[in-house]
Design a protein around this motif. Sequence first.
Motif, PDB file in Angstrom:
ATOM      1  N   SER A   1      -3.890   2.031  -5.472  1.00  0.00           N
ATOM      2  CA  SER A   1      -3.689   0.651  -5.027  1.00  0.00           C
ATOM      3  C   SER A   1      -2.354   0.527  -4.307  1.00  0.00           C
ATOM      4  CB  SER A   1      -3.729  -0.291  -6.236  1.00  0.00           C
ATOM      5  OG  SER A   1      -3.423  -1.618  -5.845  1.00  0.00           O
ATOM      6  N   LEU A   2      -2.333  -0.313  -3.277  1.00  0.00           N
ATOM      7  CA  LEU A   2      -1.106  -0.494  -2.487  1.00  0.00           C
ATOM      8  C   LEU A   2      -0.009  -1.155  -3.317  1.00  0.00           C
ATOM      9  CD1 LEU A   2       0.200  -0.222   0.327  1.00  0.00           C
ATOM     10  CD2 LEU A   2      -0.694  -2.508   0.845  1.00  0.00           C
ATOM     11  N   GLU A   3      -0.385  -2.133  -4.135  1.00  0.00           N
ATOM     12  CA  GLU A   3       0.561  -2.849  -5.014  1.00  0.00           C
ATOM     13  C   GLU A   3       1.743  -3.399  -4.221  1.00  0.00           C
ATOM     14  OE1 GLU A   3       1.630  -0.142  -8.117  1.00  0.00           O
ATOM     15  OE2 GLU A   3      -0.361  -0.182  -9.049  1.00  0.00           O
ATOM     16  N   SER A   4       1.404  -4.120  -3.153  1.00  0.00           N
ATOM     17  CA  SER A   4       2.443  -4.692  -2.285  1.00  0.00           C
ATOM     18  C   SER A   4       2.974  -6.023  -2.800  1.00  0.00           C
ATOM     19  CB  SER A   4       1.864  -4.906  -0.883  1.00  0.00           C
ATOM     20  OG  SER A   4       0.841  -5.906  -0.909  1.00  0.00           O
ATOM     21  N   GLY A   5       2.278  -6.637  -3.741  1.00  0.00           N
ATOM     22  CA  GLY A   5       2.617  -7.980  -4.176  1.00  0.00           C
ATOM     23  C   GLY A   5       1.821  -9.040  -3.451  1.00  0.00           C
ATOM     24  N   ASN A   6       1.086  -8.636  -2.425  1.00  0.00           N
ATOM     25  CA  ASN A   6       0.231  -9.558  -1.674  1.00  0.00           C
ATOM     26  C   ASN A   6      -1.208  -9.074  -1.781  1.00  0.00           C
ATOM     27  OD1 ASN A   6      -1.235 -10.914   0.466  1.00  0.00           O
ATOM     28  ND2 ASN A   6       0.763 -11.541   1.271  1.00  0.00           N
ATOM     29  N   PRO A   7      -2.056  -9.757  -2.535  1.00  0.00           N
ATOM     30  CA  PRO A   7      -3.435  -9.292  -2.744  1.00  0.00           C
ATOM     31  C   PRO A   7      -4.237  -9.127  -1.462  1.00  0.00           C
ATOM     32  CG  PRO A   7      -2.877 -11.010  -4.325  1.00  0.00           C
ATOM     33  CD  PRO A   7      -1.768 -10.977  -3.320  1.00  0.00           C
ATOM     34  N   LEU A   8      -3.965  -9.984  -0.461  1.00  0.00           N
ATOM     35  CA  LEU A   8      -4.706  -9.855   0.800  1.00  0.00           C
ATOM     36  C   LEU A   8      -4.390  -8.533   1.489  1.00  0.00           C
ATOM     37  CD1 LEU A   8      -4.482 -13.460   2.328  1.00  0.00           C
ATOM     38  CD2 LEU A   8      -6.420 -12.383   1.170  1.00  0.00           C
ATOM     39  N   LEU A   9      -3.128  -8.144   1.485  1.00  0.00           N
ATOM     40  CA  LEU A   9      -2.739  -6.882   2.099  1.00  0.00           C
ATOM     41  C   LEU A   9      -3.259  -5.705   1.269  1.00  0.00           C
ATOM     42  CD1 LEU A   9      -1.209  -5.518   4.398  1.00  0.00           C
ATOM     43  CD2 LEU A   9       0.870  -5.611   2.991  1.00  0.00           C
ATOM     44  N   ASP A  10      -3.251  -5.849  -0.059  1.00  0.00           N
ATOM     45  CA  ASP A  10      -3.769  -4.784  -0.927  1.00  0.00           C
ATOM     46  C   ASP A  10      -5.243  -4.528  -0.672  1.00  0.00           C
ATOM     47  OD1 ASP A  10      -1.266  -4.688  -1.991  1.00  0.00           O
ATOM     48  OD2 ASP A  10      -1.797  -5.605  -3.916  1.00  0.00           O
ATOM     49  N   SER A  11      -6.025  -5.593  -0.563  1.00  0.00           N
ATOM     50  CA  SER A  11      -7.465  -5.422  -0.346  1.00  0.00           C
ATOM     51  C   SER A  11      -7.747  -4.871   1.047  1.00  0.00           C
ATOM     52  CB  SER A  11      -8.203  -6.751  -0.552  1.00  0.00           C
ATOM     53  OG  SER A  11      -7.778  -7.715   0.388  1.00  0.00           O
ATOM     54  N   LEU A  12      -6.939  -5.251   2.041  1.00  0.00           N
ATOM     55  CA  LEU A  12      -7.125  -4.732   3.398  1.00  0.00           C
ATOM     56  C   LEU A  12      -6.862  -3.225   3.416  1.00  0.00           C
ATOM     57  CD1 LEU A  12      -7.638  -5.054   6.412  1.00  0.00           C
ATOM     58  CD2 LEU A  12      -5.226  -5.699   6.696  1.00  0.00           C
ATOM     59  N   ALA A  13      -5.777  -2.804   2.768  1.00  0.00           N
ATOM     60  CA  ALA A  13      -5.469  -1.375   2.733  1.00  0.00           C
ATOM     61  C   ALA A  13      -6.565  -0.598   2.011  1.00  0.00           C
ATOM     62  CB  ALA A  13      -4.118  -1.145   2.052  1.00  0.00           C
ATOM     63  N   ALA A  14      -7.065  -1.131   0.900  1.00  0.00           N
ATOM     64  CA  ALA A  14      -8.129  -0.455   0.149  1.00  0.00           C
ATOM     65  C   ALA A  14      -9.387  -0.308   0.991  1.00  0.00           C
ATOM     66  CB  ALA A  14      -8.429  -1.216  -1.143  1.00  0.00           C
ATOM     67  N   ASP A  15      -9.723  -1.347   1.745  1.00  0.00           N
ATOM     68  CA  ASP A  15     -10.929  -1.288   2.581  1.00  0.00           C
ATOM     69  C   ASP A  15     -10.750  -0.306   3.740  1.00  0.00           C
ATOM     70  OD1 ASP A  15     -12.185  -3.099   0.961  1.00  0.00           O
ATOM     71  OD2 ASP A  15     -11.782  -4.840   2.239  1.00  0.00           O
ATOM     72  N   CYS A  16      -9.549  -0.229   4.293  1.00  0.00           N
ATOM     73  CA  CYS A  16      -9.298   0.707   5.394  1.00  0.00           C
ATOM     74  C   CYS A  16      -9.427   2.150   4.942  1.00  0.00           C
ATOM     75  CB  CYS A  16      -7.902   0.485   5.977  1.00  0.00           C
ATOM     76  SG  CYS A  16      -7.715  -1.046   6.917  1.00  0.00           S
ATOM     77  N   LEU A  17      -9.090   2.424   3.689  1.00  0.00           N
ATOM     78  CA  LEU A  17      -9.055   3.799   3.184  1.00  0.00           C
ATOM     79  C   LEU A  17     -10.334   4.199   2.449  1.00  0.00           C
ATOM     80  CD1 LEU A  17      -5.362   3.921   1.934  1.00  0.00           C
ATOM     81  CD2 LEU A  17      -6.321   5.021   3.963  1.00  0.00           C
ATOM     82  N   ARG A  18     -11.392   3.468   2.663  1.00  0.00           N
ATOM     83  CA  ARG A  18     -12.662   3.856   2.052  1.00  0.00           C
ATOM     84  C   ARG A  18     -13.169   5.159   2.653  1.00  0.00           C
ATOM     85  NH1 ARG A  18     -16.474  -1.375   0.843  1.00  0.00           N
ATOM     86  NH2 ARG A  18     -15.009  -2.503  -0.492  1.00  0.00           N
ATOM     87  N   LYS A  19     -13.884   5.923   1.826  1.00  0.00           N
ATOM     88  CA  LYS A  19     -14.378   7.225   2.272  1.00  0.00           C
ATOM     89  C   LYS A  19     -15.482   7.084   3.318  1.00  0.00           C
ATOM     90  CE  LYS A  19     -11.630   9.002  -0.750  1.00  0.00           C
ATOM     91  NZ  LYS A  19     -10.306   9.524  -0.298  1.00  0.00           N
ATOM     92  N   SER A  20     -16.328   6.096   3.150  1.00  0.00           N
ATOM     93  CA  SER A  20     -17.425   5.876   4.093  1.00  0.00           C
ATOM     94  C   SER A  20     -16.970   4.967   5.233  1.00  0.00           C
ATOM     95  CB  SER A  20     -18.624   5.254   3.378  1.00  0.00           C
ATOM     96  OG  SER A  20     -19.604   4.833   4.307  1.00  0.00           O
ATOM     97  N   PRO A  21     -17.184   5.361   6.483  1.00  0.00           N
ATOM     98  CA  PRO A  21     -16.816   4.485   7.598  1.00  0.00           C
ATOM     99  C   PRO A  21     -17.492   3.116   7.521  1.00  0.00           C
ATOM    100  CG  PRO A  21     -17.342   6.680   8.388  1.00  0.00           C
ATOM    101  CD  PRO A  21     -17.740   6.639   6.945  1.00  0.00           C
ATOM    102  N   ASP A  22     -18.704   3.080   6.943  1.00  0.00           N
ATOM    103  CA  ASP A  22     -19.427   1.814   6.869  1.00  0.00           C
ATOM    104  C   ASP A  22     -18.693   0.778   6.022  1.00  0.00           C
ATOM    105  OD1 ASP A  22     -21.423   2.914   8.415  1.00  0.00           O
ATOM    106  OD2 ASP A  22     -22.668   3.490   6.706  1.00  0.00           O
ATOM    107  N   GLY A  23     -17.871   1.243   5.087  1.00  0.00           N
ATOM    108  CA  GLY A  23     -17.157   0.317   4.222  1.00  0.00           C
ATOM    109  C   GLY A  23     -15.854  -0.189   4.801  1.00  0.00           C
ATOM    110  N   ARG A  24     -15.419   0.372   5.928  1.00  0.00           N
ATOM    111  CA  ARG A  24     -14.154  -0.044   6.533  1.00  0.00           C
ATOM    112  C   ARG A  24     -14.372  -1.194   7.519  1.00  0.00           C
ATOM    113  NH1 ARG A  24     -13.301   5.895   8.585  1.00  0.00           N
ATOM    114  NH2 ARG A  24     -13.612   6.986   6.584  1.00  0.00           N
ATOM    115  N   PRO A  25     -13.352  -2.033   7.700  1.00  0.00           N
ATOM    116  CA  PRO A  25     -13.475  -3.102   8.691  1.00  0.00           C
ATOM    117  C   PRO A  25     -13.428  -2.536  10.112  1.00  0.00           C
ATOM    118  CG  PRO A  25     -11.254  -3.067   7.786  1.00  0.00           C
ATOM    119  CD  PRO A  25     -12.057  -2.075   6.980  1.00  0.00           C
ATOM    120  N   THR A  26     -14.005  -3.257  11.039  1.00  0.00           N
ATOM    121  CA  THR A  26     -13.863  -2.886  12.441  1.00  0.00           C
ATOM    122  C   THR A  26     -12.440  -3.193  12.893  1.00  0.00           C
ATOM    123  OG1 THR A  26     -14.515  -5.074  13.242  1.00  0.00           O
ATOM    124  CG2 THR A  26     -16.288  -3.463  12.835  1.00  0.00           C
ATOM    125  N   PRO A  27     -11.980  -2.652  14.031  1.00  0.00           N
ATOM    126  CA  PRO A  27     -10.635  -2.980  14.514  1.00  0.00           C
ATOM    127  C   PRO A  27     -10.420  -4.480  14.685  1.00  0.00           C
ATOM    128  CG  PRO A  27     -11.472  -1.076  15.684  1.00  0.00           C
ATOM    129  CD  PRO A  27     -12.609  -1.600  14.855  1.00  0.00           C
TER     130      PRO A  27
END
Length: 379
Positions: free
Chosen positions: A102-128
């Motif tokens: 977990s990023l543990e930045s103190g900002n949940p929105l940024l934490d969830s964005l980082a987690a989604d970007c680092l998913r193993k499957s490309p399908d789970g990542r956000p588009t640019p």
Amino acid sequence: KHISSTIVHRDIKPANILRINGHWCLTDFGISRYLDATTSGSTRKYWFTRQFAAPEQWKNEPTSSKTDVYALGVMVFLLVRKRFPFEDYSSDNQHLLTPAPSLESGNPLLDSLAADCLRKSPDGRPTPDVFLERLNSIGPAPSDVVLGLQELNAELSSSQAAWEAANLRQRTLNQNQELLFTDSCNAFWQLIDPLFETISKNASNARITGNENAGKIVTLASGSLSVRPPALCSRDILGHLSGPHGNLNPFNMVAFATIRVDKTGSGVSGSVRREHSLWFCDAHNEGDFRWFELSFWELFGTMENQPHALEPHEAGSCFQRAMTSKQLCWKPYPMDREMVSEFSQRWINLFTAAAKGVLDHPSILPDEPSYRKGFYRNH
């Protein structure tokens, strides 16, 4: 946004982002390609910077704009935590199989964005475009009203990423198991066929039947030698903690087979059988898979003086640090490489004794040569 929808950069990293005339600019498009050309054989898909490479790059699979999003996730982690998400960032196992922390930045929105970007499957990542939209929506610390909701969302993103990593890890293990099994079958018959050929060449009355799929058997007078072909072994049979007191099952299994000599007869000696297990595993050195010969005996019962084979799921207790009725007769002993001639000679001698009607039970167990040279890890 226009560039991100048409070009895959494939090497986004801090060294390729420069400040020019007050603007942050992405540079070095040496291995980038238009989106519709990323599957071409000339796209240099094997070139990437290991710290920022997405799982699909490590697997030499086609890339997409979401490959760049993965690299952006690594950069977010590096900016916030001052380190990479994986300690051993040069290892493919880290990027392919290990969930990002977990990023543990103190900002949940940024934490969830980082987690989604680092998913193993490309399908789970956000588009640019979605990445930019979510990034721009991140403001100062949220109010108490929405903080709990954002934290829950971040936890769900991390949990989903961990599930995907575990699922990918299991698929990778299964694929590796199947590849190893194919190798084991090829190696097995390279060891076994010369044994049958030697018997056939030197005993014209010997009769060989069967094939590599069903197994082979050779008979001569009162003796027979049979081989059961390799079968795929479940990964969870050996190589993990099991049994009372945390006893260790000691190595990783891939395949198992059996070899057996029978003497038919009547009278005092009667029928005699000698049977050994043949296991393809890494019994001696972790990751060094080869064929081993081993056998078992029983302290009590009708087979106490007869070495016999067990399938891996039947033999787990024999490798635990506890006394059981089933015991190892031969510890894992190599039957390939430098031992292949010894293996063939031993079983030809047993077969010859069975054919002559003089094969008998061993007088003492365990017998040669396993107790001198056989062993297994974590014993």
